[in-house]
Design an enzyme around this catalytic site. Structure first.
Site, PDB file in Angstrom:
ATOM      1  N   TYR A 146       0.820  -1.220   0.000  1.00  0.00           N
ATOM      2  CA  TYR A 146       0.000   0.000   0.000  1.00  0.00           C
ATOM      3  C   TYR A 146       0.855   1.272   0.000  1.00  0.00           C
ATOM      4  CZ  TYR A 146      -3.818  -3.197   1.280  1.00  0.00           C
ATOM      5  OH  TYR A 146      -4.730  -4.228   1.302  1.00  0.00           O
ATOM      6  N   LYS A 195       3.993 -15.304   2.579  1.00  0.00           N
ATOM      7  CA  LYS A 195       3.878 -16.074   1.332  1.00  0.00           C
ATOM      8  C   LYS A 195       5.317 -16.386   0.898  1.00  0.00           C
ATOM      9  CE  LYS A 195       1.331 -17.697  -2.066  1.00  0.00           C
ATOM     10  NZ  LYS A 195       0.520 -18.916  -1.881  1.00  0.00           N
ATOM     11  N   ASP A 227      -2.455 -18.229   2.357  1.00  0.00           N
ATOM     12  CA  ASP A 227      -3.636 -18.916   1.812  1.00  0.00           C
ATOM     13  C   ASP A 227      -4.139 -19.968   2.789  1.00  0.00           C
ATOM     14  OD1 ASP A 227      -1.144 -19.939   1.239  1.00  0.00           O
ATOM     15  OD2 ASP A 227      -1.618 -20.625  -0.785  1.00  0.00           O
ATOM     16  N   ASP A 251      -4.795  -6.724   6.304  1.00  0.00           N
ATOM     17  CA  ASP A 251      -6.023  -6.026   5.935  1.00  0.00           C
ATOM     18  C   ASP A 251      -7.133  -7.061   5.678  1.00  0.00           C
ATOM     19  OD1 ASP A 251      -7.853  -4.212   5.038  1.00  0.00           O
ATOM     20  OD2 ASP A 251      -6.815  -3.688   3.185  1.00  0.00           O
ATOM     21  N   ASP A 255     -10.274  -8.566   8.550  1.00  0.00           N
ATOM     22  CA  ASP A 255     -11.706  -8.481   8.245  1.00  0.00           C
ATOM     23  C   ASP A 255     -12.355  -9.867   8.309  1.00  0.00           C
ATOM     24  OD1 ASP A 255     -11.786  -5.805   7.990  1.00  0.00           O
ATOM     25  OD2 ASP A 255     -12.374  -5.734   5.888  1.00  0.00           O
TER      26      ASP A 255
END
Ligand code: NAD
Length: 360
Positions: A146, A195, A227, A251, A255
């Protein structure tokens, strides 16, 4: 102990829920012999209405001078509020972004806890929700994809977009230290999510987290691919204590973790820098649809205040007392409208604050 606080009531239900959190904090101070010095500052729409900007330099200076900031929420109805006719840098959310930047808040903590009494709101199968869960997502907030360089170009008539994901070892080390410190205050387990089978930034992440872990032999560390973590969160959420991860993964995962609790009005959060300073706020927004009706659930804000006691002031006993008061009130069957279920007693926002204070 002297607790030097800045409070940001903000917009919508913000002033209502912050008032209840203050009520609970004042009760804690009274019972445990602390002195709270609190000052309110304006941010978001409330500041736009008075000063024409969502956050003034003076308000930033006041926040910086405090030990911690307790916030309600900011913003209005994005379809109808005149605040959203303003240019983006003058809208309510710009105030929060400016404050996070000014305070260098790089660590975002979001607990996801399933209360036995609210298990029916959990969208997972009963055999999974029955086990309950109590995890905290520690998300890196100021680096990664980001904040990397980005551009969109056209090459031979084909449009191409580039985003870059960069982390240096110092950025990784400081958030990893936070995760291990927080795990020490909880059940002593860190799951670092990356990852590393694909990304160089994840391989560096894993190496640095391993280095930090050497200083915390009392904390168990495991690594998990992102994942797999997304699947494990809905398959077996009870396995997690602290999940440590970079900005974009955090992020999405935070959620997902919030969603499986099923109760938005119950979710607290904290954003910390490398001192004890923190900004504490509920995970939900300003709920303009129910503002001014005294029906909002103040528990997320009260639990954010408990996080403040724990992480900015090391007042673990006091934080435990607030969290225990929440459990008691739920067990006794009191509910605000958003978490109401059959056989329970519906209470207003201010009644919930009273009930919680009385149980400290
Ligand atoms: P929201 O979280 O404010 O509301 C979503 C739904 O949940 C609404 O139906 C609301 O009534 C309900 N709800 C939320 N908190 C509740 C509580 N404590 N008790 C009972 N019900 C509650 O999200 P939204 O409607 O998408 O956003 C409204 C405004 O809040 C927007 O301006 C948005 O930008 C802002 N916002 C601010 C923050 C923040 O201050 N950090 C975070 C998210 C959204």
């Amino acid at each position: 102990m002297k607790l030097n606080l800045v409070c940001i009531p903000g917009d919508g239900i913000g002033p209502e829920i912050v008032a209840e959190a203050k009520k609970v904090l004042n009760r804690v101070a009274e019972k445990y012999g602390h002195e709270i010095i609190e000052k309110d500052i304006l941010m978001g729409g409330a500041s736009i209405d008075v000063h024409g900007v969502p956050l003034t330099e003076e308000a930033i200076a006041q926040a910086k001078a405090a030990d911690a900031v307790l916030m309600g929420s900011i913003g209005g109805d994005t379809n109808t509020s005149p605040w959203y006719q303003l240019p983006p840098n003058l809208r309510p959310e710009a105030g929060l972004l400016a404050l996070r930047k000014a305070l260098n808040l790089f660590a975002n903590l979001r607990p996801a806890y399933l209360y036995e009494e609210l298990a029916a709101a959990c969208p997972l199968k009963e055999e999974i929700s029955r086990a309950g869960f109590d995890m905290l997502i520690m998300r890196e907030l100021t680096g990664g994809l980001y904040f990397g360089e980005r551009k969109t170009v056209e090459e031979n008539g084909v449009r191409k977009a580039i985003d870059t994901l960069t982390y240096d070892e110092n950025e990784i080390r400081r958030i990893a230290i936070k995760a291990f410190e927080v795990a020490r205050k909880r059940r002593g387990k860190v799951t670092s999510v990356d990852k590393a089978n694909v990304l160089d930034s994840s391989r560096l992440w894993r190496a640095v987290v391993n280095e930090v872990a050497a200083d915390y032999p009392d904390v168990t560390l495991e690594h998990m691919l992102v994942d797999n973590c997304a699947m494990q969160l809905v398959k077996d959420p009870a396995q997690f204590d602290v999940i440590l991860t970079e900005n974009m993964f955090g992020d999405i995962l935070s959620d997902e973790a919030s969603m499986v609790t099923g109760s938005i009005g119950m979710l607290s959060s904290a954003s910390l820098n490398d001192t004890k300073f923190g900004l504490y706020e509920p995970s939900h927004g300003s709920a303009p649809d129910i503002a001014g009706k005294n029906i909002a659930n103040p528990i997320a804000t009260v639990l954010s205040a408990a996080m403040m006691l724990r992480y900015s002031f090391d007042l673990d006993k006091e934080a435990d007392a607030v969290e225990e008061a929440v459990r008691k009130v739920l067990k006794e069957g009191y509910r605000t409208a958003d978490i109401m279920s059959e056989g329970c007693q519906k209470v207003s926002c201010s009644q919930m604050g009273d009930l919680l204070s009385e149980r400290i």
